[in-house]
Design an enzyme around this catalytic site. Structure first.
Site, PDB file in Angstrom:
ATOM      1  N   GLU A   1       0.866  -1.185   0.000  1.00  0.00           N
ATOM      2  CA  GLU A   1       0.000   0.000   0.000  1.00  0.00           C
ATOM      3  C   GLU A   1       0.891   1.218   0.000  1.00  0.00           C
ATOM      4  O   GLU A   1       2.053   1.139   0.385  1.00  0.00           O
ATOM      5  CB  GLU A   1      -0.850   0.028   1.291  1.00  0.00           C
TER       6      GLU A   1
ATOM      7  N   LYS B   1       2.146   4.746   1.555  1.00  0.00           N
ATOM      8  CA  LYS B   1       2.208   5.284   2.916  1.00  0.00           C
ATOM      9  C   LYS B   1       1.672   6.707   2.859  1.00  0.00           C
ATOM     10  O   LYS B   1       2.302   7.606   2.305  1.00  0.00           O
ATOM     11  CB  LYS B   1       3.651   5.257   3.424  1.00  0.00           C
TER      12      LYS B   1
ATOM     13  N   ASP C   1       0.524  10.325   4.015  1.00  0.00           N
ATOM     14  CA  ASP C   1       1.135  11.242   4.959  1.00  0.00           C
ATOM     15  C   ASP C   1       0.072  12.097   5.649  1.00  0.00           C
ATOM     16  O   ASP C   1      -0.301  13.159   5.181  1.00  0.00           O
ATOM     17  CB  ASP C   1       2.135  12.131   4.206  1.00  0.00           C
TER      18      ASP C   1
ATOM     19  N   ARG D   1      -3.621   8.664  17.526  1.00  0.00           N
ATOM     20  CA  ARG D   1      -2.614   7.686  17.918  1.00  0.00           C
ATOM     21  C   ARG D   1      -2.028   8.022  19.291  1.00  0.00           C
ATOM     22  O   ARG D   1      -1.785   7.147  20.101  1.00  0.00           O
ATOM     23  CB  ARG D   1      -1.509   7.653  16.856  1.00  0.00           C
TER      24      ARG D   1
ATOM     25  N   GLU E   1      -5.709   6.721   7.952  1.00  0.00           N
ATOM     26  CA  GLU E   1      -4.948   7.961   7.967  1.00  0.00           C
ATOM     27  C   GLU E   1      -5.870   9.113   7.588  1.00  0.00           C
ATOM     28  O   GLU E   1      -6.481   9.102   6.516  1.00  0.00           O
ATOM     29  CB  GLU E   1      -3.814   7.814   6.943  1.00  0.00           C
TER      30      GLU E   1
ATOM     31  N   TYR F   1      -6.845   1.443   6.338  1.00  0.00           N
ATOM     32  CA  TYR F   1      -5.944   0.375   5.875  1.00  0.00           C
ATOM     33  C   TYR F   1      -5.799  -0.766   6.874  1.00  0.00           C
ATOM     34  O   TYR F   1      -4.899  -1.577   6.750  1.00  0.00           O
ATOM     35  CB  TYR F   1      -4.565   0.934   5.534  1.00  0.00           C
TER      36      TYR F   1
ATOM     37  N   LYS G   1       3.253  -5.356   3.790  1.00  0.00           N
ATOM     38  CA  LYS G   1       2.724  -6.173   4.876  1.00  0.00           C
ATOM     39  C   LYS G   1       2.640  -7.639   4.443  1.00  0.00           C
ATOM     40  O   LYS G   1       2.201  -7.915   3.319  1.00  0.00           O
ATOM     41  CB  LYS G   1       1.299  -5.705   5.259  1.00  0.00           C
TER      42      LYS G   1
ATOM     43  N   LYS H   1      10.694   4.233   2.336  1.00  0.00           N
ATOM     44  CA  LYS H   1      10.513   5.678   2.157  1.00  0.00           C
ATOM     45  C   LYS H   1      11.174   6.137   0.862  1.00  0.00           C
ATOM     46  O   LYS H   1      12.336   5.836   0.620  1.00  0.00           O
ATOM     47  CB  LYS H   1      11.162   6.428   3.326  1.00  0.00           C
TER      48      LYS H   1
ATOM     49  N   CYS I   1       9.730  49.217  -0.246  1.00  0.00           N
ATOM     50  CA  CYS I   1       8.788  48.438  -1.054  1.00  0.00           C
ATOM     51  C   CYS I   1       9.215  48.449  -2.525  1.00  0.00           C
ATOM     52  O   CYS I   1       9.426  49.516  -3.100  1.00  0.00           O
ATOM     53  CB  CYS I   1       7.384  49.013  -0.912  1.00  0.00           C
TER      54      CYS I   1
ATOM     55  N   CYS J   1       6.350  50.516  -4.541  1.00  0.00           N
ATOM     56  CA  CYS J   1       6.013  51.930  -4.365  1.00  0.00           C
ATOM     57  C   CYS J   1       7.095  52.717  -3.631  1.00  0.00           C
ATOM     58  O   CYS J   1       6.956  53.917  -3.421  1.00  0.00           O
ATOM     59  CB  CYS J   1       4.674  52.074  -3.644  1.00  0.00           C
TER      60      CYS J   1
ATOM     61  N   CYS K   1       4.688  46.522   3.686  1.00  0.00           N
ATOM     62  CA  CYS K   1       4.684  47.871   3.128  1.00  0.00           C
ATOM     63  C   CYS K   1       3.481  48.585   3.742  1.00  0.00           C
ATOM     64  O   CYS K   1       2.344  48.141   3.573  1.00  0.00           O
ATOM     65  CB  CYS K   1       4.539  47.816   1.607  1.00  0.00           C
TER      66      CYS K   1
ATOM     67  N   CYS L   1      -0.128  51.763  -2.598  1.00  0.00           N
ATOM     68  CA  CYS L   1       0.766  50.761  -3.174  1.00  0.00           C
ATOM     69  C   CYS L   1      -0.018  49.903  -4.178  1.00  0.00           C
ATOM     70  O   CYS L   1      -0.987  49.234  -3.801  1.00  0.00           O
ATOM     71  CB  CYS L   1       1.339  49.923  -2.038  1.00  0.00           C
TER      72      CYS L   1
HETATM   73  S1  IVH Z   1      -0.186   0.065   8.663  1.00  0.00           S
HETATM   74  C1  IVH Z   1       1.847  -1.523  12.876  1.00  0.00           C
HETATM   75  N1  IVH Z   1      -0.573   1.214   6.359  1.00  0.00           N
HETATM   76  O1  IVH Z   1       2.451   5.094   9.005  1.00  0.00           O
HETATM   77  C2  IVH Z   1       1.630  -0.300  12.069  1.00  0.00           C
HETATM   78  N2  IVH Z   1       0.258   2.554   8.141  1.00  0.00           N
HETATM   79  O2  IVH Z   1       4.960   4.442  10.599  1.00  0.00           O
HETATM   80  C3  IVH Z   1       0.574  -0.536  11.043  1.00  0.00           C
HETATM   81  N3  IVH Z   1       0.594   4.898   7.539  1.00  0.00           N
HETATM   82  O3  IVH Z   1       1.208   5.046  12.264  1.00  0.00           O
HETATM   83  C4  IVH Z   1       0.373   0.634  10.189  1.00  0.00           C
HETATM   84  N4  IVH Z   1      -0.084   4.739   5.454  1.00  0.00           N
HETATM   85  O4  IVH Z   1      -0.044   6.435  10.557  1.00  0.00           O
HETATM   86  C5  IVH Z   1      -0.163   1.381   7.627  1.00  0.00           C
HETATM   87  N5  IVH Z   1      -0.999   2.081   4.253  1.00  0.00           N
HETATM   88  C6  IVH Z   1      -0.605   2.266   5.513  1.00  0.00           C
HETATM   89  C7  IVH Z   1      -0.180   3.506   6.006  1.00  0.00           C
HETATM   90  C8  IVH Z   1       0.254   3.619   7.334  1.00  0.00           C
HETATM   91  C9  IVH Z   1       0.366   5.561   6.392  1.00  0.00           C
HETATM   92  C10 IVH Z   1       1.146   5.532   8.771  1.00  0.00           C
HETATM   93  C11 IVH Z   1       0.375   5.210  10.021  1.00  0.00           C
HETATM   94  C12 IVH Z   1       1.356   4.573  10.966  1.00  0.00           C
HETATM   95  C13 IVH Z   1       2.658   4.998  10.390  1.00  0.00           C
HETATM   96  C14 IVH Z   1       3.689   3.949  10.697  1.00  0.00           C
END
Ligand code: IVH
Length: 672
Positions: A114, A116, A118, A137, A174, A226, A288, A312, A406, A409, A424, A430
Site C-alpha cells: 500500500e 504510505k 502522509d 494515535r 490515515e 488500511y 505487509k 521511504k 517596497c 512603491c 509595506c 501601493c
Molecule cells: S499500517 C503496525 N498502512 O504510518 C503499524 N500505516 O509508521 C501498522 N501509515 O502510524 C500501520 N499509510 O499512521 C499502515 N498504508 C498504511 C499507512 C500507514 C500511512 C502511517 C500510520 C502509521 C505509520 C507507521
C-alpha cells in the site's frame, strides 16, 4: 408541519444525503452539484432545529459540526498503535524479506503493498454498526478522543449497513487534507493576511484537535483506511481490505498483492513518480505480510511489527544556482522573497523560482547570491529551497541584503514584533495592495462579481478608474469601453454583475471590505452578533471579544481597520452605493408561545447551542435576553461553568434557574 410530517421528511432527506455522500466518496461520481447537496443538508438542519426530538445521533448533519469541545479525553487503545520500521534502499528491503522468510521457516508467503499516506493515524471503533469513537494515535498506548471532529469527515461512515457485521470492531486509517484542499486553505489564509501553513500533514494534525467541530467540517479532511481489527472471519490482510471496501469505507485503490519481493520492488518503482498525481501526499510504501496467521507467527519487536515495513521514497532534490532574490508584495502588504533559480527539470516540471517565505528563512539557510542550492518538490506545487550546497560555495557568493523599501512603491518597510514578514505600510497607495483589495472584494465568497477578472481590474487601475472597491459602483459603460477588446455585451455584463452584487448579504460585504484576519466564517460570526456595521464600528475591544470565537488578534485588527479615516470613507461610499450593511432577519417561525414576553439571562456554555443561537431562538419566539439578574427576571438559563456569583444572586432573588434540556422543553411548548 406536524411532527409526523417532519419525521417522514427527515427520513427522506437523510436517505437522499447519505446516497449522494456515498456516491461521491465511494464511487467518485456525482448526480447533483455541491450547492444542491448543501441545500439538502441545510433543509435537514432546519428541520432538526425545529424538531430537536427527531434528531438522530447518526444524522448526516453531524457532518457539519457545530459543537465546541473544550478538552479531549484521553483514552487507552484496545490494541497499541505501533509504528513501522523504515527502509530506504533495495538492500534493506531484501534484508527484511530474508528475515520474513527465516521467521516463517520456509513456508510460502505473499505481501500486500500500500502507499504510505502522509497524515495522522486514527483509530475508529464501531459497535453494532455505529461509529462510537475516534481516537488519535497519541503515544501509541493512549490517544485523544476526537469523535465529534471525526464525524465531520464525510468519507468515514457513521453507520454501516451490512450482513454479518461483527458486534464490535476497530478500523485504522490515515486522516489527511487533500493537496487541493490544503492549497485552497492556504490561499484563503494569505488572502486575509494570516501566515500560511507549512504543510498538509501538520495542518491535518492540528485540525483533528480543533475545539470547534464546525471549523473542522469546513476544513474538509478526508480519510483512507488500511486496517481492520477485532473478531473477524478473515484470514488475510487482503480479505480485510476487501471487507472494508464492502462496508463502504474509503480505501485507496492503490493497493496491490505481490507474490514476492521482486514484485514489491516493481510496485515501489511504479508509484515513485505516479504518486505525485494522487490527491494527497504520500512518502513511501508500506509492505505487509498478507496472511494474518503468518503475521502472528512473526510477531512484534518492542516498537514495530516484524511482518511489515515502510519503504521511504527519497524526496526529489537537485542542486542549482541561485541567480538572485526578488520580492513580491501581497494584498495585505506582506513581502515574500522569491529565489530566482537557474532553471532545472525536477519531478516532471521546469523549476525557475522557489518561495523563501521571509527574511528569517534566508538567514536560517545562510543564503548568498551565486550559491548552489538544493531544491525540493514535496507535495506542494511551489518548490522549496532546502539547503545551500556548501561544498560548491565560492568566495564570489554575495550575501543577501534584505530590501528596506517596497519594490512596488518605494515606501520604507516595517516589521512588527512577533511577525516574520516585512510589510509595506502604504496601504492606500501601493499598486499591488490596491489591486489585491479589489480582487478580494469581487471574489465569489465576497461580492461575487464574476464578470470581472484580474486582467480587467489591472487595466482599470492603470487607467486610473479603480483605486478602491467603491469605485466599481461609479463605473460607466464609457469607462469600460476604454478597456482592451471590450464591446457592448461584455461591458453590459460587467455592469450587471456589479449591480447584482448589491444584493449580497451583510456577512459577504463584511468579508469583502478586507479587514485583516476576518475570513468568511469570522465575518459571519461578527454579522450575526452585531447585526449591522455601525455596531461593529463603534464596538469596544471588550465588546468585540464577546462575539463568539473572536479573539484578541481579530478584535485588535477590527479596531485598527475602523480607526483609519480612509476605511470609514470607503464604508460611507459603499453604503451610498446601496450595499447591505445590516443583517436581514429571516421569516419568523415560532416554536411555541411559551417564551412570549419572558426575560432570560444566559450564562455559561451549552452543549447544543452557541450563546448567539440561544439569543436568536429566544428573540424569535418573543422573549427578551437581558444581561444582568434582577428580581423581575423570569429565567436564568444556566450552562456549564456558570459563574457562582450569578447563581447565588438568582437564588437569593428567587429567579428560576433552568438547564439546557429544560429550556428545550419550554421551547417545545411543554411546562417545566
Ligand atoms: S499500517 C503496525 N498502512 O504510518 C503499524 N500505516 O509508521 C501498522 N501509515 O502510524 C500501520 N499509510 O499512521 C499502515 N498504508 C498504511 C499507512 C500507514 C500511512 C502511517 C500510520 C502509521 C505509520 C507507521
Amino acid at each position: 408541519m406536524t411532527a409526523d410530517q417532519a419525521k417522514k421528511e427527515i427520513a427522506a432527506l437523510t436517505e437522499k444525503i447519505n446516497y449522494h455522500n456515498e456516491l461521491y466518496y465511494q464511487q467518485n461520481r456525482t448526480e447533483i452539484s455541491d450547492q444542491e447537496f448543501d441545500k439538502l443538508l441545510e433543509s435537514l438542519i432546519k428541520l432538526e432545529e425545529q424538531f430537536p426530538q427527531l434528531k438522530s445521533p447518526h444524522s448526516p448533519t453531524q457532518r457539519v459540526g457545530g459543537t465546541i469541545t473544550k478538552s479531549f479525553p484521553t483514552v487507552y487503545h484496545k490494541y497499541p498503535m505501533l509504528s513501522l520500521g523504515n527502509t530506504y534502499s533495495q538492500e534493506e528491503l531484501e534484508d527484511f524479506d530474508s528475515r520474513v522468510a527465516k521467521g516463517l521457516d520456509g513456508d510460502p508467503y505473499e505481501y500486500m503493498c500500500e502507499l504510505k499516506f502522509d497524515g495522522v493515524s486514527m483509530s475508529l471503533t464501531y459497535e453494532n454498526g455505529v461509529l462510537v469513537r475516534g481516537v488519535t494515535r497519541g503515544d501509541g498506548v493512549r490517544g485523544d478522543e476526537v469523535t465529534t471532529n471525526v464525524k465531520t469527515i464525510r468519507s468515514i461512515p457513521l453507520t454501516i449497513n451490512a450482513k454479518n457485521l461483527p458486534e464490535s470492531f476497530e478500523v485504522r486509517g490515515e486522516v489527511f487534507l487533500p493537496r487541493a484542499v490544503f492549497e485552497k486553505l492556504n490561499k484563503e489564509r494569505e488572502d486575509i493576511g494570516e501566515e500560511k501553513y507549512a504543510n498538509a500533514r501538520n495542518t491535518a494534525s492540528g485540525t483533528v484537535k480543533m475545539q470547534d467541530s464546525g471549523e473542522v467540517a469546513r476544513r474538509k479532511l478526508d480519510c483512507y483506511v488500511y486496517n481492520l481489527l477485532g473478531d473477524n472471519d478473515v484470514e488475510t490482510h487482503e480479505e480485510s481490505i476487501k471487507k472494508l471496501e464492502q462496508w463502504k469505507f474509503n480505501v485507496s485503490p492503490t493497493y496491490k498483492k505481490c507474490k514476492n519481493i521482486k514484485e514489491v520492488l516493481k510496485y515501489i518503482e511504479h508509484w515513485e513518480k505516479k504518486r505525485l498525481e494522487l490527491p494527497l501526499e504520500t512518502d513511501g510504501v508500506v509492505i505487509k505480510v498478507n496472511s494474518l496467521e503468518q503475521q502472528q507467527t512473526l510477531g512484534f519487536t518492542a516498537k514495530s511489527p516484524r511482518w511489515a515495513i515502510a519503504f521511504k521514497y527519497k524526496a526529489e532534490s537537485m542542486s542549482t544556482r541561485l541567480n538572485g532574490v526578488t520580492y513580491q508584495v501581497g494584498r495585505t502588504g506582506a513581502i515574500t522573497p522569491v529565489a530566482e533559480l537557474e532553471p532545472i527539470f525536477l519531478a516532471g516540471t521546469t523549476v525557475k523560482r522557489a518561495s523563501l517565505h521571509n527574511a528569517n528563512e534566508i538567514e536560517r539557510l545562510d543564503l548568498r547570491i551565486g550559491d548552489y542550492v538544493f531544491v525540493e518538490k514535496g507535495g506542494e506545487i511551489i518548490p522549496k529551497v532546502t539547503a545551500v550546497d556548501q561544498a560548491k560555495r565560492t568566495n564570489k557568493a554575495k550575501p543577501i541584503k534584505y530590501i528596506t523599501e517596497c519594490p512596488e512603491c518605494g515606501t520604507e518597510l516595517i516589521r512588527t514584533e512577533g511577525e516574520a514578514a516585512h510589510y509595506c505600510p502604504n496601504v492606500n497607495g501601493c499598486p499591488p495592495q490596491i489591486k489585491g483589495r479589489v480582487e478580494h472584494f469581487i471574489q465569489r465568497k465576497a461580492m461575487d462579481i464574476d464578470s470581472m477578472g484580474e486582467q480587467t481590474i489591472h487595466q482599470l487601475f492603470e487607467l486610473g478608474l479603480l483605486k478602491t472597491p467603491a469605485d466599481l459602483y461609479d463605473l460607466t459603460k464609457a469607462d469600460l469601453f476604454k478597456l482592451d477588446k471590450v464591446k457592448e455585451k461584455s461591458a453590459q455584463n460587467m455592469l450587471d454583475g456589479i449591480a447584482q452584487s448589491k444584493a449580497a448579504p451583510f456577512e459577504s460585504v463584511l468579508f469583502a471590505i478586507g479587514i485583516r484576519y476576518v475570513g468568511k466564517t469570522v465575518a459571519e460570526k461578527l454579522a450575526r452578533h452585531f447585526k449591522n456595521i455601525d455596531a461593529i464600528m463603534t464596538a469596544t475591544f471588550d465588546q468585540l471579544l464577546e462575539a463568539p470565537e473572536i479573539g484578541e488578534k481579530i478584535a485588535q485588527s477590527v479596531i485598527e481597520f475602523f480607526r483609519m479615516p480612509a476605511n470609514k470613507k470607503e464604508i460611507e461610499r459603499l453604503k451610498k452605493a446601496g450595499l447591505n450593511f445590516e443583517v436581514v432577519e429571516q421569516e419568523v417561525v415560532m416554536d411555541s408561545e411559551n417564551l412570549g414576553g419572558k426575560t432570560f439571562v444566559i450564562s455559561g456554555t451549552f452543549e447544543k447551542y452557541e450563546r448567539d443561537d440561544l439569543k436568536d431562538v429566544i428573540i424569535r419566539n418573543g422573549g427578551k435576553v437581558l444581561s444582568s439578574i434582577s428580581g423581575k427576571l423570569d429565567y436564568l438559563l444556566a450552562g456549564d461553568n456558570m459563574g457562582p456569583a450569578k447563581k447565588e444572586k438568582a437564588e437569593k432573588l428567587g429567579v428560576k434557574i433552568i438547564s439546557e434540556p429544560e429550556f428545550e422543553k419550554l421551547l417545545k411548548g411543554k411546562s417545566i
